[in-house]
Scaffold this motif. Structure first.
Motif, PDB file in Angstrom:
ATOM      1  N   PRO A   1       7.786 -10.154  14.685  1.00 12.24           N
ATOM      2  CA  PRO A   1       7.009  -9.433  15.704  1.00 12.24           C
ATOM      3  C   PRO A   1       6.566 -10.294  16.877  1.00 12.24           C
ATOM      4  N   ARG A   2       6.221 -11.554  16.637  1.00  9.91           N
ATOM      5  CA  ARG A   2       5.693 -12.392  17.710  1.00  9.91           C
ATOM      6  C   ARG A   2       6.777 -13.180  18.440  1.00  9.91           C
ATOM      7  N   GLU A   3       8.027 -12.932  18.092  1.00 10.69           N
ATOM      8  CA  GLU A   3       9.141 -13.529  18.821  1.00 10.69           C
ATOM      9  C   GLU A   3       9.787 -12.459  19.686  1.00 10.69           C
ATOM     10  N   ASN A   4      10.409 -12.888  20.779  1.00 14.82           N
ATOM     11  CA  ASN A   4      11.114 -11.948  21.643  1.00 14.82           C
ATOM     12  C   ASN A   4      12.579 -11.855  21.242  1.00 14.82           C
ATOM     13  N   TYR A   5      13.237 -10.831  21.756  1.00 18.15           N
ATOM     14  CA  TYR A   5      14.671 -10.668  21.495  1.00 18.15           C
ATOM     15  C   TYR A   5      15.443 -11.826  22.116  1.00 18.15           C
TER      16      TYR A   5
ATOM     17  N   ARG B   1      15.038  -7.247  13.802  1.00 16.04           N
ATOM     18  CA  ARG B   1      15.558  -6.058  14.471  1.00 16.04           C
ATOM     19  C   ARG B   1      16.745  -6.448  15.342  1.00 16.04           C
ATOM     20  N   SER B   2      17.725  -5.563  15.401  1.00  9.56           N
ATOM     21  CA  SER B   2      18.943  -5.853  16.177  1.00  9.56           C
ATOM     22  C   SER B   2      19.245  -4.720  17.144  1.00  9.56           C
TER      23      SER B   2
ATOM     24  N   LEU C   1      17.903 -22.130  28.142  1.00  6.42           N
ATOM     25  CA  LEU C   1      18.367 -20.991  27.352  1.00  6.42           C
ATOM     26  C   LEU C   1      17.393 -20.631  26.232  1.00  6.42           C
ATOM     27  N   ALA C   2      16.643 -21.615  25.767  1.00  3.96           N
ATOM     28  CA  ALA C   2      15.862 -21.474  24.537  1.00  3.96           C
ATOM     29  C   ALA C   2      14.973 -20.230  24.475  1.00  3.96           C
ATOM     30  N   PRO C   3      14.294 -19.817  25.565  1.00  9.24           N
ATOM     31  CA  PRO C   3      13.418 -18.641  25.444  1.00  9.24           C
ATOM     32  C   PRO C   3      14.152 -17.350  25.124  1.00  9.24           C
ATOM     33  N   ARG C   4      15.463 -17.274  25.467  1.00 14.61           N
ATOM     34  CA  ARG C   4      16.145 -15.993  25.323  1.00 14.61           C
ATOM     35  C   ARG C   4      17.534 -16.075  24.672  1.00 14.61           C
TER      36      ARG C   4
END
Length: 601
Positions: free
Chosen positions: A413-417, A389-390, A340-343
């Protein structure tokens, strides 16, 4: 005789000038025509950097599509994103920027910025709308994915130097505004010369005519004939009255005869002047019509940062949602929180992690509702371009009994949603209207235009869930449309009634950092957040024991306690807040809870 020669020379000169002008116009359309494209190349020997930015203004430098050729060693990528997103991702990393083109149009202008020697690989970032991957060489046609400003980011893997062999081919201005006017002017000059030849005098006085007097066999011009007639008349008068004619009267015929060639030349010259003036006037009009309109100047990257620009396009949102759903499916199938960790993060990661742990020991424990991306009912995108950002989606796919709200947050910025909440809608609830083209997000404490701020709304819900006599009882709609409140109060009351040998306390407290507020179309707001639901139990008397369920026992390490216990639930909720001045109560739109902790005192 001299007048005839000048007349002929003028006509010939006009014809020759017309031919030269005509050929000049034709040459502009043929041998001197500009090339269809112009190519600018990045200078060799520049300072190497792991990232290269191509500014968006180069895309609109000329009208039409810009083609980019990049050559490098190994794998590299070219990504398209909003200028502020590209700048934010680059951050403090050393980079080169393609800022423009030299005056002669043959060289790209590069600016170097020192900074950190390496960066993470930009591949797979949610900031990019499109990504082109290549090995060795890339040919790319730069077209904007949507309205507004766009920049490009060129990189290998963030540690190796970005490819430095870059060329950009721009559509050239092939308009020749003077070609047609020159051809028209040349044709008019040729016609003027031909007309002058046709306007030559019919005849002129000669020395023989003058010596012949009035009785000569050659009649001469009209002016000469008139002069001779006047001379005859004066002679008759002289013979009749004895008066003597004025001296020089006999030469009048010669003077007037000499006027004829000059008058003819002046008439022809006037005709040529009129034709030339008409040609010049036509040239100005033709040149003006032939000029291509100048391309509109591109807006600065600051325009993309302004309100009204959503942080995601639909294509980005769908891609992100598919990746989120895929990560959740993988984690659920393996009961492995690492997948789950990536998303997934926040409340949803906590709840699913503990859900997997409980289910590994209690087979009958209900799994968390699946996350689906296939049936996307609506999306809510913020136009707040600062981080975090949401965004939010409403989906209902296989396994979703009711639609659920999916709240995703990009922390930097360098992380994904990442998915921070998956909350089912309350039965019978109507989802409030929100502008899908990008809506305002408010700070949790911001009450502007609202009946309550986001933090006040969640605190009111927490109080209402903690006490049946809450001051918010009439300020928050409940009943059939919102069964969660009634069910929670009933659960707490049952625990107290059945636990004769224990003392119990319940609290529902807001977790401020999880609160997200979206402005709704009617001026109200939808508040999403997390409450920590704490269930505290203590035995009344020494020797009394409290027993917990199998699910809590899987986390606490046992079922009975004589010292007391604490159970913790994460509640994901969404509350609609009416606009200021409304008489309507708040409404609980969505809610769910999951056990995230159990321990003995």
């Amino acid at each position: 005789m001299i007048g005839n020669i000048l007349h002929f020379k003028t006509a010939v000169a006009l014809v020759l000038l017309g031919l030269l002008t005509l050929l000049a116009g034709i040459g502009q359309k043929t041998v001197w025509a500009p090339p269809a494209t112009v190519t600018a190349v990045a200078p060799a020997g520049g300072t190497a950097a792991p990232l290269t930015v191509i500014e968006g203004k180069l895309r609109t430098l000329h009208g039409g599509t810009v083609k980019i050729t990049v050559k490098g060693e190994g794998n590299f990528m070219l990504a398209s994103g909003r200028p502020d997103d590209v700048d934010a991702w680059v951050g403090k990393t050393a980079h080169n920027t393609v800022t423009g083109v030299s005056d002669d149009g043959k060289a790209l202008q590069l600016a170097h910025a020192d900074g950190e020697a390496a960066a993470p690989s930009p591949a797979g970032s949610d900031l990019w709308v499109t990504t082109e991957n290549a090995n060795g060489e890339l040919n790319y046609s730069w077209t904007p994915p949507a309205d507004g400003d766009w920049s490009l980011l060129l990189a290998a893997d963030g540690t190796k130097p970005a490819p430095s062999s870059i060329s950009m081919t721009f559509p050239n201005d092939t308009s020749t505004p003077w070609a047609i006017p020159l051809m028209v002017l040349g044709g008019l000059l040729i016609l003027a010369g031909a007309a002058l030849l046709l306007l030559k005098p019919k005849g002129g006085a000669t020395d023989d005519d003058e010596s012949a007097g009035t009785g000569g066999p050659r009649q001469g011009s009209v002016f000469a004939r008139r002069a001779r007639a006047q001379a005859v008349a004066r002679a008759k008068t002289r013979n009749a009255g004895g008066a003597q004619a004025p001296e020089g009267a006999a030469g009048t015929g010669r003077a007037e005869n000499r006027v004829a060639p000059a008058a003819a030349r002046r008439a022809a010259g006037a005709a040529v002047a009129l034709l030339t003036a008409a040609a010049v006037a036509g040239t100005g009009v033709a040149a003006q019509a032939g000029q291509a309109p100048s391309p509109a100047p591109s807006g600065s990257s600051a325009a993309a940062k302004g309100a009204g620009t959503p942080v995601l396009l639909d294509a980005q949102f769908r891609r992100i949602l598919e990746q989120v759903a895929g990560a959740v499916d993988a984690g659920d199938a393996a009961k492995d929180a690492a997948k789950l960790a990536p998303r997934v993060a926040g409340s949803e990661l906590d709840v699913r992690t503990q859900n997997y742990k409980i289910r590994s020991q209690v087979g009958s424990y209900e799994p968390r509702m699946p996350v689906r991306s296939t049936k996307l009912l609506t999306t809510v995108v913020s136009n707040k371009r600062e981080w975090p950002r949401s965004v939010m989606a409403v989906t209902q796919g296989d396994g979703n009994v009711v639609p659920q709200l999916l709240t995703l947050v990009q922390a930097s910025p360098r992380e994904n949603y990442k998915l921070v909440g998956a909350t089912p809608l309350q039965p019978g609830t109507t989802f409030p209207g929100i502008n899908r083209g990008g809506t305002e997000t408010l700070a949790p404490s911001d009450k502007s235009g609202l009946l309550y701020s986001g933090e006040e709304a969640l605190a009111g819900l927490g109080d209402r869930l903690s006490s049946a006599d809450s001051a918010f009882k009439d300020k928050l709609a409940e009943g059939q449309s919102s069964p969660y409140i009634a069910d929670t109060l009933a659960y707490q009351n049952d625990v107290v009634s059945s636990g004769a040998n224990g003392t119990f306390a319940f609290s529902h407290k807001v977790v401020p950092e999880n609160t997200v507020v979206f402005r709704t179309a009617d001026g109200g707001a939808l508040v999403l957040g997390r409450l920590n639901f704490a269930f505290d139990g203590t035995p009344k008397n020494s020797g009394d024991k409290l027993t917990i369920g199998d699910d809590a026992a899987a986390l606490a390490g046992g079922k009975d306690t004589s010292t007391g216990m604490v159970l913790n639930f994460a509640e994901s909720v969404a509350v609609y807040v009416p606009p200021a001045g409304s008489k309507d109560p708040m409404k609980l739109v969505a809610a769910t809870r999951g056990l995230v902790g159990a321990k003995f005192k």
